[in-house]
Scaffold this motif. Structure first.
Motif, PDB file in Angstrom:
ATOM      1  N   ALA A 139       0.834  -1.213   0.000  1.00  0.00           N
ATOM      2  CA  ALA A 139       0.000   0.000   0.000  1.00  0.00           C
ATOM      3  C   ALA A 139       0.864   1.257   0.000  1.00  0.00           C
ATOM      4  N   ALA A 140       1.919   1.240   0.823  1.00  0.00           N
ATOM      5  CA  ALA A 140       2.829   2.396   0.866  1.00  0.00           C
ATOM      6  C   ALA A 140       3.548   2.576  -0.464  1.00  0.00           C
ATOM      7  N   SER A 141       3.968   1.460  -1.073  1.00  0.00           N
ATOM      8  CA  SER A 141       4.679   1.535  -2.353  1.00  0.00           C
ATOM      9  C   SER A 141       3.770   2.064  -3.459  1.00  0.00           C
ATOM     10  N   LEU A 142       2.549   1.540  -3.518  1.00  0.00           N
ATOM     11  CA  LEU A 142       1.636   1.927  -4.597  1.00  0.00           C
ATOM     12  C   LEU A 142       1.217   3.386  -4.489  1.00  0.00           C
ATOM     13  N   LEU A 143       1.142   3.900  -3.268  1.00  0.00           N
ATOM     14  CA  LEU A 143       0.808   5.320  -3.109  1.00  0.00           C
ATOM     15  C   LEU A 143       1.870   6.196  -3.763  1.00  0.00           C
ATOM     16  N   GLY A 144       3.136   5.895  -3.480  1.00  0.00           N
ATOM     17  CA  GLY A 144       4.222   6.651  -4.117  1.00  0.00           C
ATOM     18  C   GLY A 144       4.246   6.451  -5.617  1.00  0.00           C
ATOM     19  N   LEU A 145       3.936   5.234  -6.069  1.00  0.00           N
ATOM     20  CA  LEU A 145       3.923   4.948  -7.505  1.00  0.00           C
ATOM     21  C   LEU A 145       2.854   5.755  -8.227  1.00  0.00           C
ATOM     22  N   VAL A 146       1.664   5.804  -7.664  1.00  0.00           N
ATOM     23  CA  VAL A 146       0.569   6.545  -8.292  1.00  0.00           C
ATOM     24  C   VAL A 146       0.896   8.034  -8.399  1.00  0.00           C
ATOM     25  N   VAL A 147       1.423   8.604  -7.322  1.00  0.00           N
ATOM     26  CA  VAL A 147       1.742  10.039  -7.321  1.00  0.00           C
ATOM     27  C   VAL A 147       2.880  10.348  -8.286  1.00  0.00           C
ATOM     28  N   GLY A 148       3.981   9.603  -8.177  1.00  0.00           N
ATOM     29  CA  GLY A 148       5.141   9.865  -9.033  1.00  0.00           C
ATOM     30  C   GLY A 148       4.842   9.637 -10.497  1.00  0.00           C
ATOM     31  N   TYR A 149       4.183   8.528 -10.809  1.00  0.00           N
ATOM     32  CA  TYR A 149       3.848   8.230 -12.203  1.00  0.00           C
ATOM     33  C   TYR A 149       2.804   9.208 -12.737  1.00  0.00           C
ATOM     34  N   GLY A 150       1.849   9.581 -11.894  1.00  0.00           N
ATOM     35  CA  GLY A 150       0.830  10.536 -12.331  1.00  0.00           C
ATOM     36  C   GLY A 150       1.431  11.869 -12.748  1.00  0.00           C
ATOM     37  N   PHE A 151       2.359  12.392 -11.937  1.00  0.00           N
ATOM     38  CA  PHE A 151       3.028  13.649 -12.302  1.00  0.00           C
ATOM     39  C   PHE A 151       3.869  13.469 -13.565  1.00  0.00           C
ATOM     40  N   ALA A 152       4.518  12.312 -13.707  1.00  0.00           N
ATOM     41  CA  ALA A 152       5.328  12.052 -14.902  1.00  0.00           C
ATOM     42  C   ALA A 152       4.462  12.048 -16.152  1.00  0.00           C
ATOM     43  N   VAL A 153       3.265  11.473 -16.061  1.00  0.00           N
ATOM     44  CA  VAL A 153       2.356  11.437 -17.211  1.00  0.00           C
ATOM     45  C   VAL A 153       1.903  12.845 -17.586  1.00  0.00           C
ATOM     46  N   LEU A 154       1.431  13.599 -16.605  1.00  0.00           N
ATOM     47  CA  LEU A 154       0.905  14.944 -16.881  1.00  0.00           C
ATOM     48  C   LEU A 154       1.985  15.858 -17.451  1.00  0.00           C
ATOM     49  N   LEU A 155       3.114  15.957 -16.764  1.00  0.00           N
ATOM     50  CA  LEU A 155       4.171  16.871 -17.199  1.00  0.00           C
ATOM     51  C   LEU A 155       4.913  16.335 -18.421  1.00  0.00           C
ATOM     52  N   GLY A 156       5.040  15.017 -18.530  1.00  0.00           N
ATOM     53  CA  GLY A 156       5.725  14.431 -19.679  1.00  0.00           C
ATOM     54  C   GLY A 156       4.972  14.668 -20.979  1.00  0.00           C
ATOM     55  N   ILE A 157       3.653  14.452 -20.951  1.00  0.00           N
ATOM     56  CA  ILE A 157       2.851  14.690 -22.153  1.00  0.00           C
ATOM     57  C   ILE A 157       2.831  16.175 -22.497  1.00  0.00           C
ATOM     58  N   LEU A 158       2.774  17.028 -21.465  1.00  0.00           N
ATOM     59  CA  LEU A 158       2.771  18.475 -21.704  1.00  0.00           C
ATOM     60  C   LEU A 158       4.069  18.917 -22.362  1.00  0.00           C
ATOM     61  N   LEU A 159       5.213  18.562 -21.770  1.00  0.00           N
ATOM     62  CA  LEU A 159       6.497  18.986 -22.335  1.00  0.00           C
ATOM     63  C   LEU A 159       6.738  18.335 -23.697  1.00  0.00           C
ATOM     64  N   GLY A 160       6.404  17.057 -23.828  1.00  0.00           N
ATOM     65  CA  GLY A 160       6.593  16.378 -25.103  1.00  0.00           C
ATOM     66  C   GLY A 160       5.755  16.983 -26.213  1.00  0.00           C
ATOM     67  N   SER A 161       4.528  17.401 -25.890  1.00  0.00           N
ATOM     68  CA  SER A 161       3.666  18.037 -26.890  1.00  0.00           C
ATOM     69  C   SER A 161       4.249  19.371 -27.343  1.00  0.00           C
ATOM     70  N   LEU A 162       4.734  20.141 -26.381  1.00  0.00           N
ATOM     71  CA  LEU A 162       5.317  21.437 -26.725  1.00  0.00           C
ATOM     72  C   LEU A 162       6.596  21.271 -27.537  1.00  0.00           C
ATOM     73  N   MET A 163       7.436  20.306 -27.161  1.00  0.00           N
ATOM     74  CA  MET A 163       8.676  20.083 -27.907  1.00  0.00           C
ATOM     75  C   MET A 163       8.391  19.523 -29.294  1.00  0.00           C
ATOM     76  N   GLY A 164       7.376  18.689 -29.409  1.00  0.00           N
ATOM     77  CA  GLY A 164       7.037  18.141 -30.713  1.00  0.00           C
ATOM     78  C   GLY A 164       6.425  19.158 -31.654  1.00  0.00           C
ATOM     79  N   ARG A 165       5.746  20.146 -31.085  1.00  0.00           N
ATOM     80  CA  ARG A 165       5.043  21.138 -31.908  1.00  0.00           C
ATOM     81  C   ARG A 165       5.898  22.367 -32.222  1.00  0.00           C
TER      82      ARG A 165
END
Length: 216
Positions: free
Chosen positions: A45-71
């Motif tokens: 439970a402790a591991s998955l909490l950190g995984l959800v938060v860390g991966y969630g931020f990576a998805v949001l910011l990664g897609i945002l930066l990747g979209s801007l760099m691609g465009r």
């Protein structure tokens, strides 16, 4: 083939008598014991909490930066050198640096998970945006679409297959980051259990935890 591998593991564990390779049945017993005692559920439970938060931020910011760099070419030229540097360097090297900033805390583990997944998502999103059919972009412009509409209606849907491929690969890396972060920084969760039982040379429990991680 899966059953053959499991059967071979069980037979080898009994016949070879290696301390670092207990039989599958012994590993499953160790896993079940840690589940019944609550040790694995609490750590998971402790591991998955950190995984959800860390991966969630990576998805949001990664897609945002990747979209801007691609465009936008200027943003690509500005950030490309850093993207290549992070992709080329072993991610584990950044763990001590993150430790300096966040100390022994959950934030350090979340930051490690973020670093493991973020740059891969960025790279795949850039490729996805750049492979969208140019004729679709020109058609959207001809109908008066602004940049926001272009991203929402054309670029992101067109790039979605490669973005999803990046998210899938990045999730595997995020799980690795979760374990490494817990082993070297946070000292909690499944990674901490591996470090503890590994230090005791308890191969059955280490492999039992590994099976749980593979399931995750």
């Amino acid at each position: 083939s899966f059953l053959i591998v499991l059967g071979s593991w069980e037979i080898a564990g009994h016949l070879l008598n290696f301390t670092f390779l207990p039989a599958l049945s012994i590993v499953l017993q160790a896993s079940w014991g840690m589940i019944i005692s609550g040790e694995i559920p609490n750590s998971l439970a402790a591991s998955l909490l950190g995984l959800v938060v860390g991966y969630g931020f990576a998805v949001l910011l990664g897609i945002l930066l990747g979209s801007l760099m691609g465009r936008y070419q200027k943003i690509y030229y500005l950030m490309d050198i850093y993207l290549n540097a992070f992709l080329a360097s072993p991610t584990l090297i950044w763990v001590p640096i993150l430790f300096v900033f966040f100390g022994v805390s959950r934030l350090s583990q979340i930051a490690v998970i973020f670093f493991y997944a973020f740059w891969l998502i960025v790279a795949n999103t850039i490729t996805g945006i750049r492979t969208v059919d140019v004729s679709l972009i020109e058609m959207a412009h001809s109908f008066g679409a602004n940049e926001k509409q272009l991203f929402r209606k054309v670029l992101l849907p067109g790039a979605l297959p490669l973005i999803m491929a990046g998210l899938r690969i990045a999730m595997g890396r995020a799980v690795k980051g979760m374990i490494n972060g817990e082993m070297f920084i946070a000292l909690v969760g499944l990674g901490a259990m591996i470090k503890t039982y590994g230090g005791q040379f308890n191969a059955a429990k280490v492999l039992g935890i590994l099976l749980v991680i593979i399931v995750v």
